[in-house]
Design a protein around this motif. Structure first.
Motif, PDB file in Angstrom:
ATOM      1  N   MET A 229       0.713  -1.552  -0.333  1.00 18.92           N
ATOM      2  CA  MET A 229      -0.301   0.232   0.062  1.00 18.92           C
ATOM      3  C   MET A 229       0.820   1.099   0.508  1.00 18.92           C
ATOM      4  SD  MET A 229      -2.909   1.090   2.984  1.00 18.92           S
ATOM      5  CE  MET A 229      -2.760   2.687   3.320  1.00 18.92           C
ATOM      6  N   ALA A 230       0.555   2.769  -0.573  1.00 21.34           N
ATOM      7  CA  ALA A 230       1.888   3.455  -0.732  1.00 21.34           C
ATOM      8  C   ALA A 230       0.963   4.182   0.026  1.00 21.34           C
ATOM      9  CB  ALA A 230       0.985   4.299  -2.103  1.00 21.34           C
TER      10      ALA A 230
ATOM     11  N   GLU B 116      -2.551   6.066  -5.919  1.00 22.01           N
ATOM     12  CA  GLU B 116      -2.161   4.747  -5.689  1.00 22.01           C
ATOM     13  C   GLU B 116      -1.399   4.013  -7.054  1.00 22.01           C
ATOM     14  OE1 GLU B 116      -2.181   2.245  -2.811  1.00 22.01           O
ATOM     15  OE2 GLU B 116      -2.993   3.925  -1.224  1.00 22.01           O
TER      16      GLU B 116
ATOM     17  N   ARG C  88       4.330  -0.524  -7.943  1.00 19.94           N
ATOM     18  CA  ARG C  88       4.932  -0.668  -6.628  1.00 19.94           C
ATOM     19  C   ARG C  88       5.702  -1.445  -6.503  1.00 19.94           C
ATOM     20  NH1 ARG C  88       6.265   0.178  -2.993  1.00 19.94           N
ATOM     21  NH2 ARG C  88       5.576   0.563  -0.565  1.00 19.94           N
TER      22      ARG C  88
ATOM     23  N   VAL D  72       1.457   9.111  -2.006  1.00 22.06           N
ATOM     24  CA  VAL D  72       0.083   8.952  -2.963  1.00 22.06           C
ATOM     25  C   VAL D  72      -0.149  10.309  -2.720  1.00 22.06           C
ATOM     26  CG1 VAL D  72      -2.638   9.458  -3.258  1.00 22.06           C
ATOM     27  CG2 VAL D  72      -1.134   7.381  -2.697  1.00 22.06           C
TER      28      VAL D  72
END
Ligand code: SER
Length: 376
Positions: free
Chosen positions: A1-2, A71, A77, A85
């Motif tokens: 996850m960002a 994202e 990623r 973000v």
């Protein structure tokens, strides 16, 4: 996850910024865009072998940090250590990056493309020029704080050219960097401004200040032609008819081409664009004689594209239904670019002709992406 600025999450065993000690990093803006996809995986691959790192990242290559307004998809990623973000126009975000990282290189990819920019020219200017100034300022302040020049890559575009009409375009043929720099689009104006701002921050920044430092940044830029990727589709560009036609045929969708069959501008494949970027960034300083270079690969007409697509996908449905506005933009861009300087100074050579781009890159990769496709 960002994550938002301040939190820390790490992959690849890279160090997490703690606020006590800054980590040497490469920053990629607009990382979730078309070019970001290819560039991040190439930078990730390259860092295994290169010697940029000082400090905490040693042993695993420099930390890669990414910024995007959205994202990042997982496949992008996975190639960076920290993803944020945020908006490149947000000064607070850039200040926090400055505080957390010792940024050695910046690839400033974030921008609104040419068609989208014509619908909201002032927003485009704000993002494309305002964001670029923010990044250049960040780079110059980084250089001041850690005492080393920060390398900055800026993807410029054939959109900086503006030929007044089709007859002049056809007469002009290949254009070199100094010719016809009178863009007809806001995006072209913004890219030309970015080129000049980069040159300014490199050679003249704070000319009258007593405490100025020479060359806080080492600015390098390429004027890219239309770029065709087998993996992703561009959004908001005027050269998109090339990639859209191919992806539509592979996906079994009919395609209405928004330019005339005779429309011609230069293109290259995404791997060639990434290779050019890495080659220019790796070139020794003394061989980089100018801040901005053309690169060229192939320059098919829209009809050449259509014939190759029909040859590969016999069921392809392609019609030409020119949009006069977008056609006019394409008519203001050159048929091809003279890349003599890039070949001479840092050894640029394209990989593909249009035929080999189809047979060796696009068709094998696109067929894998659209399993139902009937390429042959
Ligand atoms: N491909 C870009 C666009 O069409 C030009 O750089 O906007």
């Amino acid at each position: 996850m960002a994550h938002s600025i301040g939190s820390a999450h790490s992959t690849h065993g890279a160090s997490i910024p703690t606020g006590q000690q800054r980590v040497t990093a490469i920053l990629v803006t607009g990382a979730g865009g078309e070019m970001g996809h290819g560039l991040l995986s190439a930078l990730d691959e390259q860092r295994k072998t290169r010697e940029l790192c000082v400090g905490e990242g040693a042993g695993v290559g420099p930390t890669i940090i990414a910024v995007d307004i959205r994202e990042l998809p997982d496949e992008v990623r996975q190639h960076c250590d920290h993803a944020y973000v945020g908006d490149i126009c947000d000064h607070a975000l850039l200040e926090r990056l400055l505080a957390m990282y010792e940024i050695a290189e910046i690839y400033h990819l974030a921008a609104l493309l040419s068609t989208r920019s014509e619908f909201a020219p002032e927003t485009a200017h704000h993002v494309n020029v305002g964001g670029t100034v923010n990044l250049l300022h960040l780079a110059a302040e980084q250089a001041r704080s850690h005492g080393r020049t920060v390398k900055v890559f800026f993807p410029s575009s054939i959109a900086v050219y503006g030929l007044p009409d089709l007859a002049t375009k056809l007469r002009a043929g290949k254009v070199c960097e100094e010719q016809w720099c009178e863009p007809h689009t806001m995006y072209g104006c913004n890219k030309l401004a970015g080129e000049h701002l980069g040159r300014y921050y490199d050679h003249h920044y704070r000319k009258l200040a007593k405490d100025r430092i020479d060359h806080p940044i080492d600015f390098r830029s390429i004027r890219f032609p239309g770029i065709i990727s087998a993996e992703t589709l561009p959004s908001g560009g005027t050269s998109d008819y090339g990639p859209e036609m191919i992806h539509a045929a592979a996906a079994g969708r009919a395609y209405r081409c928004f330019v005339r069959p005779d429309a011609r501008i230069p293109f290259m494949t995404m791997p060639e664009a990434i290779e050019a970027t890495l080659e220019l960034m790796a070139a020794p300083k003394e061989s980089v004689k100018r801040s901005v270079y053309n690169v060229a690969s192939f320059a098919p007409s829209a009809d050449d594209f259509a014939r190759l697509v029909r040859g590969a996908f016999p069921h392809a449905q392609i019609e030409f239904e020119p949009d006069l506005g977008r056609q006019a933009i394409v008519d203001s861009w050159p048929t091809d670019c003279d890349d003599t300087a890039a070949r001479r100074d840092w050894g640029w050579t394209p990989t593909h002709t249009v035929a080999s781009a189809f047979s060796d890159y696009l068709l094998p990769r696109i067929s894998a992406r659209y399993p139902q496709s009937t390429a042959h």
